[in-house]
Structures are given as structure tokens and as C-alpha cells.
Design a protein around this motif. Structure first.
Motif, PDB file in Angstrom:
ATOM      1  N   SER A  49       0.835  -1.189   0.000  1.00  0.00           N
ATOM      2  CA  SER A  49       0.000   0.000   0.000  1.00  0.00           C
ATOM      3  C   SER A  49       0.879   1.252   0.000  1.00  0.00           C
ATOM      4  CB  SER A  49      -0.911  -0.002   1.231  1.00  0.00           C
ATOM      5  OG  SER A  49      -1.687   1.173   1.275  1.00  0.00           O
ATOM      6  N   ASP A  86      -9.718   0.843  13.097  1.00  0.00           N
ATOM      7  CA  ASP A  86      -9.532   0.166  11.819  1.00  0.00           C
ATOM      8  C   ASP A  86      -8.344   0.787  11.094  1.00  0.00           C
ATOM      9  OD1 ASP A  86     -11.569  -1.901  11.464  1.00  0.00           O
ATOM     10  OD2 ASP A  86     -13.012  -0.245  11.584  1.00  0.00           O
ATOM     11  N   MET A  96      -4.606   2.602   1.615  1.00  0.00           N
ATOM     12  CA  MET A  96      -4.914   3.706   0.722  1.00  0.00           C
ATOM     13  C   MET A  96      -4.176   3.536  -0.606  1.00  0.00           C
ATOM     14  SD  MET A  96      -6.968   5.740   2.426  1.00  0.00           S
ATOM     15  CE  MET A  96      -6.787   7.377   1.751  1.00  0.00           C
ATOM     16  N   VAL A 117      -6.930   1.147   7.357  1.00  0.00           N
ATOM     17  CA  VAL A 117      -7.391   0.989   5.983  1.00  0.00           C
ATOM     18  C   VAL A 117      -6.239   1.261   5.003  1.00  0.00           C
ATOM     19  CG1 VAL A 117      -9.062   1.777   4.258  1.00  0.00           C
ATOM     20  CG2 VAL A 117      -9.708   1.692   6.685  1.00  0.00           C
ATOM     21  N   TYR A 133      -1.651   4.706   4.701  1.00  0.00           N
ATOM     22  CA  TYR A 133      -2.635   4.060   5.584  1.00  0.00           C
ATOM     23  C   TYR A 133      -3.538   5.117   6.211  1.00  0.00           C
ATOM     24  CZ  TYR A 133       0.730   0.287   5.160  1.00  0.00           C
ATOM     25  OH  TYR A 133       1.567  -0.675   4.647  1.00  0.00           O
ATOM     26  N   TYR A 179      -8.936   4.781  11.420  1.00  0.00           N
ATOM     27  CA  TYR A 179     -10.187   5.242  12.023  1.00  0.00           C
ATOM     28  C   TYR A 179     -10.170   4.842  13.492  1.00  0.00           C
ATOM     29  CZ  TYR A 179     -12.153   5.940   7.332  1.00  0.00           C
ATOM     30  OH  TYR A 179     -12.390   6.371   6.056  1.00  0.00           O
TER      31      TYR A 179
END
Length: 489
Positions: free
Chosen positions: A437, A485, A489, A487, A440, A443
Motif C-alpha cells: 500500500s 480500523d 490507501m 485501511v 494508511y 479510524y
């Protein structure tokens, strides 16, 4: 001194409060959706036999199978005493029941937590003055009836009603009661038992054959020996049904029944609502300035006593002694009010004076003697703790009114924002090694995001340098403190 029962009725819930001199001592709650099972008689089927536990699980039509121990299968074991008790041996469970067998059983303990109801085959049917024991052939007399002449009279009267159907236990309330009243009670119980037997023959298994009476009437029956001055009911229909019930079974309580028609809710008028809320608190204040800490767990209840702001007037030893003495009265009331049962460990403040320890224990025993539930106090242990037991037949007040916290799941604590920040950083590194990724997005709850942007900003920057990737933080207002969380990106 006045003693009162307050009965608050709504379509879905009945609550009964017992006040002694204006102070709430007991609270009983019954919800239509979750009525107590104790006293109910079922026709059940043996689903499993566990020789290693000397027990069997019985399907009586509830969500959870009920538990039946081998010692509860032998009829009327509570009447075995003296020399007979020494010769009494519980048979192996495999000799008593088999899978698929139908049994008539009675609930002696409501389902508690993850445990199913506790059963017995030793069926009993209580009424005003007598308890009917199907299958028995003798008459027992309550030990609280001390007069030997009265015990002999009662036994002689009731003995003539024993037959092939069963025998009786004479309750304390029967003291001084006429032969006619006893005969009426015995006849009523026999008719009731005949109905139960008829229902058993007519129906298949997993069926309720007999249900205990509603809470309001049941409390009147159980409190008949208490010196009640008033019984106030805020429901017209319940008041009228209780008038009929008392007229037939406990006529001495009829004139004490009153219909409360005031505009203010009856529990608010007597400050019962606030007392119920306080009974949910972990900390209980003492008038002197000390306090109790009450913790209820699956295995036991612990009570810790602290002097708090109480500094006393003479010396430390007297301060500790007076705090412990005051605590005994409050502990006895809290156990009744919260309906705490099972093993109870009380951690009194350490006392070096043996006479003080003896007096504190005596005061506790005296305070607990007012409890209508059976209690046993074992005295101070070698660690200075008082160990006692209180019979548990239904859920505690906390278990009736409360559920597990969705955030801490019953732990009583949540992880600090710092702890969650470090978990997030470890999760980012873990995700980095598993997935490719460019950056990041995290949340998390408002407090955790605030910590990541302030106190832990330097640590987060080091993670970004180590991974060579950027990490953005975004607040999620609906997340609990432990939720987050990461996630890609």
C-alpha cells in the motif's frame, strides 16, 4: 417501628418493596417475559446422563437443559437425620435415570448466568400452613415452633391427613391455628396435587404441570409471618385479586391491604427508586465516612471495608472497630437488597484485638439473623477474612436489571488511549508486511485520535519513517475507545 410492603404493577413488570421503618430492605422484581421458575413442576425428559458428575441434564422445554444431581433424585432427603443420615448413601446416577426417560421434576433454583435451572424429583407444594410432600408418609414440624405441646398437637391433627398420596410439613405459620383451618389447607393441597397428576397423564413430555403463583401473591404468602402494618398496591386489578387471595389463604392480611391512588408513583413517594439505583453502585457509603466496595463475580461476592474519611475520636484501633461494627449492619442490608447469594467473602479492616473480632462477628451474625434466606457464617479465616454463604435461588438484583457493558464486555475496565495507540501502530506494521500500500488511514475514537495527534505524535512519525509511508488519522465518533480500523490507501 413500621413494616410495609409496596407493590408496583405495570403490564410487563411487578415490583414488591419491603420497607422496615421506612428503609428499603428487600426488592423483588418479576417480569412477565422472564418469570421465575422456582417451584414450577415439569414433566421432562432425560437428555444426558453424566456418571462422572453424578448428574443428568433434563429437557423441560426451556432454552437450556436443566441440571439434576443424584442427591436430588432420592425423595425427601431433607427429612433424613441423626443415625439415618450416617447410613444414607446417594445411589449412582446411572442406576437412577437413563437417557430418554420421562421424569416429573421441580425447579429449586432459577437459571443463573450460563447455568441451567437446578431440579429435584422431591416435589413439594406449599400453602398457607402446610407443605405437601407427594409420596412421603410422615409429618414434619417446623423447628421454629418451640412449644413441645403445640408441636405434638399439630402433628396429631395433620397426621390423620397423611395417606397414599403423601405427607406434610407443618409451617411456622400453623402455630395456634385451628384444626378446621389445617384440614382446609390439607384438602386444598391434595386437590392441587390431583390436578398436577391428571395433567401429567394427559400431556406428553416437556410440559409445565404446575406454575408458582404470581409475585405479589407469593410475597404475601411468604411474608405472612412478618409483622406487616401496611400493604399498599398501586394497581386496582392486582389489589382486587389480592383481596380474594388473602380472604381465602391469609385473612389476617386482608385489612392491611390498601389501594394507593396517589398521583406520584408509589416508589418515588417512598424513595424506593433512588434506593434501587444506589443498589447498583459498587461503592456504598457508611454514615461515619467509611465505605464498602462490593464486587460480584461468577464464583463469589467480595465485600471490602475501608475507613475512608472516618478518623475517629480516640485511637486507630477504636476507629477500625467502630467502622467494622457499622459495616456489619450495612452488609446485612445490602446482601438482602441486592439478593447476593453463594459464597461471600468479607474483608473487614484488620483488628489485632481478639475481643473486637469476636464482637464484630457476633454483630454480623445478629444482623444476618433477620434475613429470611438461609445463611451460614464460618467466622474469621487464617487470613482475617470472614467467609459465609447465603442461599441463592434466583438472580441477583444486578443480574435482573443489568447486562454486560458492550464496551468492556463485563471486565469493568477499558484500555487506555495510550494502549490503543500502541496497538494501532503494531497493526500498521503487521498490515505493511502482509499487503502492499502507498499509505494508511486509521479510524479511531475521538480520544485515541487526539492521543495519536498529540502525546503519541512522535511515535507515529517514527513508524512512518520506518515504513516509508504516510499514516493519516480520522475520527470515528461512533467507535468505542478500544475500536479502530487500519485501511489501505
Amino acid at each position: 417501628m413500621t413494616a410495609e410492603l409496596l407493590i408496583n404493577v405495570t403490564p410487563s413488570e411487578t415490583r414488591v418493596a419491603y420497607l422496615d421503618n421506612g428503609i428499603l430492605q428487600e426488592i423483588h422484581i418479576e417480569r412477565e417475559a422472564k418469570r421465575g421458575l422456582v417451584g414450577n413442576i415439569y414433566k421432562g425428559r432425560v437428555s444426558r446422563v453424566l456418571p462422572g458428575m453424578q448428574a443428568a441434564f433434563i429437557d423441560i422445554g426451556l432454552d437450556k437443559s436443566a441440571f439434576l444431581h443424584a442427591s436430588d433424585i432420592v425423595p425427601h432427603t431433607e427429612c433424613v437425620a441423626g443415625e439415618e443420615q450416617k447410613k444414607f448413601h446417594v445411589k449412582n446416577i446411572s442406576e437412577l435415570v437413563r437417557p430418554g426417560q420421562d421424569l416429573m421434576v421441580q425447579v429449586v433454583k432459577d437459571p443463573l448466568g450460563t447455568k441451567g435451572a437446578r431440579l429435584t424429583t422431591d416435589i413439594t407444594l406449599p400453602s398457607r400452613y402446610l407443605v405437601f410432600m407427594p409420596g412421603a408418609s410422615h409429618v414434619g414440624v417446623s423447628q421454629r415452633i418451640e412449644s413441645e405441646a403445640e408441636r405434638t398437637r399439630l402433628k396429631k391433627v395433620v397426621n390423620q391427613y397423611c395417606d397414599d398420596q403423601g405427607g406434610f410439613i407443618i409451617r411456622t405459620a400453623a402455630e395456634g391455628i385451628s384444626d378446621t383451618e389445617l384440614a382446609r389447607d390439607a384438602a386444598f393441597l391434595k386437590r392441587l396435587w390431583a390436578k398436577v397428576c391428571k395433567r401429567k397423564k394427559r400431556h406428553q413430555t416437556r410440559i409445565k404441570l404446575y406454575g408458582e403463583i404470581a409475585l405479589a401473591a407469593r410475597v404475601l404468602r411468604d411474608f405472612v409471618e412478618a409483622p406487616l402494618d401496611h400493604i399498599r398496591v398501586d394497581s386496582v386489578s392486582t389489589y382486587e385479586s389480592l383481596l380474594e387471595f388473602t380472604a381465602e389463604y391469609v385473612p389476617e392480611l386482608t385489612e392491611k391491604l390498601e389501594h394507593y391512588s396517589g398521583k406520584q408513583p408509589i416508589f418515588d413517594l417512598y424513595d424506593v427508586e433512588n434506593e434501587i439505583q444506589r443498589a447498583m453502585d459498587r461503592k456504598v457509603a457508611l454514615k461515619s465516612g467509611g465505605y464498602l466496595i462490593i464486587d460480584q463475580t461468577e464464583a463469589m461476592t467480595t465485600v471490602d471495608i475501608n475507613t475512608g474519611a472516618f478518623v475517629g475520636h480516640r485511637n486507630l484501633e477504636e476507629t477500625i472497630f467502630n467502622t467494622n461494627i457499622e459495616a456489619t449492619q450495612v452488609i446485612a442490608r445490602q446482601l438482602r437488597l441486592r439478593n447476593l447469594g453463594g459464597i461471600i467473602i468479607i474483608d473487614f479492616i484488620d483488628m489485632n484485638n481478639e475481643e473486637h473480632r469476636r464482637r464484630v462477628l457476633h454483630t454480623l451474625e445478629s444482623a444476618m439473623s433477620k434475613d429470611r434466606v438461609k445463611c451460614s457464617i464460618n467466622g474469621f479465616s487464617s487470613l482475617g477474612l470472614v467467609e459465609m454463604t447465603r442461599k441463592r435461588t434466583r438472580e441477583s438484583l444486578e443480574h435482573i436489571l443489568c447486562g454486560k457493558c458492550p464496551t468492556c464486555l463485563g471486565r469493568g475496565t477499558v484500555k487506555t488511549p495510550d494502549t490503543v495507540c500502541y496497538e494501532i501502530m503494531r497493526e500498521i506494521v503487521r498490515v505493511h508486511h502482509s499487503y502492499d500500500s502507498d499509505s494508511y488511514l486509521v479510524y479511531a475514537s475521538p480520544k485515541v485520535c487526539e492521543a495519536l495527534k498529540n502525546e503519541e505524535a512522535h511515535a507515529l512519525a517514527e513508524v512512518e519513517i520506518f515504513l516509508g509511508k504516510s499514516v493519516k488519522v480520522q475520527v470515528e465518533p461512533l467507535y468505542t475507545q478500544e475500536q479502530f480500523d487500519v485501511v489501505l490507501m
